[in-house]
Design an enzyme around this catalytic site. Structure first.
Site, PDB file in Angstrom:
ATOM      1  N   LYS A  20     -22.734 -16.968  21.157  1.00  0.00           N
ATOM      2  CA  LYS A  20     -23.676 -17.955  20.607  1.00  0.00           C
ATOM      3  C   LYS A  20     -24.440 -17.376  19.426  1.00  0.00           C
ATOM      4  O   LYS A  20     -24.570 -17.996  18.379  1.00  0.00           O
ATOM      5  CB  LYS A  20     -24.636 -18.404  21.711  1.00  0.00           C
ATOM      6  CG  LYS A  20     -25.754 -19.325  21.272  1.00  0.00           C
ATOM      7  CD  LYS A  20     -27.078 -18.585  21.043  1.00  0.00           C
ATOM      8  CE  LYS A  20     -27.621 -17.993  22.311  1.00  0.00           C
ATOM      9  NZ  LYS A  20     -28.967 -17.353  22.106  1.00  0.00           N
ATOM     10  N   LYS A  58     -33.462 -11.366  13.936  1.00  0.00           N
ATOM     11  CA  LYS A  58     -32.580 -11.178  15.092  1.00  0.00           C
ATOM     12  C   LYS A  58     -31.118 -11.314  14.688  1.00  0.00           C
ATOM     13  O   LYS A  58     -30.242 -10.628  15.219  1.00  0.00           O
ATOM     14  CB  LYS A  58     -32.919 -12.189  16.187  1.00  0.00           C
ATOM     15  CG  LYS A  58     -32.082 -12.030  17.475  1.00  0.00           C
ATOM     16  CD  LYS A  58     -32.224 -10.651  18.102  1.00  0.00           C
ATOM     17  CE  LYS A  58     -31.315 -10.473  19.311  1.00  0.00           C
ATOM     18  NZ  LYS A  58     -31.692 -11.284  20.472  1.00  0.00           N
ATOM     19  N   THR A 116     -33.099 -16.298  21.454  1.00  0.00           N
ATOM     20  CA  THR A 116     -32.412 -16.150  20.168  1.00  0.00           C
ATOM     21  C   THR A 116     -31.857 -17.514  19.807  1.00  0.00           C
ATOM     22  O   THR A 116     -30.966 -18.039  20.471  1.00  0.00           O
ATOM     23  CB  THR A 116     -31.277 -15.122  20.249  1.00  0.00           C
ATOM     24  OG1 THR A 116     -31.838 -13.855  20.584  1.00  0.00           O
ATOM     25  CG2 THR A 116     -30.552 -15.011  18.919  1.00  0.00           C
TER      26      THR A 116
END
Length: 291
Positions: A244, A176, A101
């Site tokens: 993150k 995502k 990701t």
């Protein structure tokens, strides 16, 4: 397709999810070269028949398809664009799939840089956690060219069950981000519901039986709330990696002029947990904020 015609796969990043993903490929007959900064983490895969490469450069030069599943965008950038990285050592005609990701902008950069070398790239982040990786039930969100997507679909199908090409390079990462924004809100709701049940003197497991099949039902409710009840905070997905992801989503949303207050709140709560030493716990440890 027999073993002799299967492409040789290079897999970089043997973490909580990467280990299971690579293992599934080995078990389906693929010859798999693996590389991980901590070589001990690859021991189980080597025992199953994978080859441990000494460097990214070695792996890149000896693989037909390269899959990366590392931690952060800076790791992706180093693995692909750094000295002795993939771009410098890959063979023309190779297919690269970044399943980390990462940022949509970096995905587009990798696509353009690899194209100069005659290399096709897909950004293909996943969702499903450790369970989905182990059981090959990952949702795989893909950005890139249709021709590349179709070529590597047999490989995707070994790791996941819901595989969708979303659009050009960067589209997988954008999708995502949609996933992580939805997860952030769901984690808040699930944690607060469990905290409420406990405060009201209810039996949490019995409450879960009632609400997980109704309008509140979700993957989080069925898979992570049982872990919360058992006080099992082992990582299916690290809090530090979720923070993150939320930072990427917030930055990208701001660039598009979109306000996401729910996501901002979730990031704030998770950052508080990280400061208390929970950064390597699973995301279900959010319940600790309420207890």
């Amino acid at each position: 397709m027999n073993k002799e015609t299967l492409p040789i796969i290079g897999f970089i990043g043997i973490g909580v999810m990467g280990k299971s993903m690579a293992s599934n490929l080995v078990e389906h007959g693929y010859k798999v070269n693996v590389y991980n900064r901590t070589k001990a983490k690859a021991e189980t895969l080597v025992n199953k028949g994978a080859h441990l490469s000494d460097s990214v450069a070695e792996l890149a030069s000896k693989s037909d398809v390269i899959i990366t599943m590392v931690g952060y965008p800076q790791d992706v950038e180093e693995v692909y664009l750094g000295n002795e990285g993939i771009v410098e050592n890959v063979r023309s005609g190779t297919y690269c799939i970044d399943m980390t990701t990462s940022t949509p902008s970096l995905a587009k950069t990798l696509y353009e840089e690899c194209k100069k070398k005659g290399v096709s790239v897909l950004d293909a982040p996943v969702s499903g956690g450790d369970i989905g990786a182990r059981e090959a039930r990952l949702a795989i969100m893909v950005g890139g060219d249709m021709s590349t997507f179709e070529k590597v679909m047999p490989i995707f199908s070994v790791m996941g069950g819901n595989i969708v090409l979303q659009g050009p390079a960067g589209s997988g990462q954008h999708t995502k981000m949609c996933n992580q924004i939805a997860v952030a809100g769901t984690m808040l709701g699930a944690s607060e519901a469990l905290a409420y049940a406990k405060q009201a003197g209810l039996e949490p497991t019995r409450v879960l039986e009632s609400i997980e099949t109704g309008a509140a039902g979700s993957w989080t409710l069925s898979n992570l709330v049982p872990r919360m009840i058992k006080e099992d905070y082992s990582p299916g997905f690290f809090i530090k990696h979720f923070i993150k992801d939320m930072k990427i989503a917030l930055t990208t949303a701001e660039e598009m002029g979109l306000n996401t207050p729910g996501l901002s709140l979730a990031k704030e709560l998770y950052e508080q947990l990280a400061e208390q030493g929970e950064d390597s716990s699973g995301t279900q440890a959010l319940i600790k904020y309420y207890l």
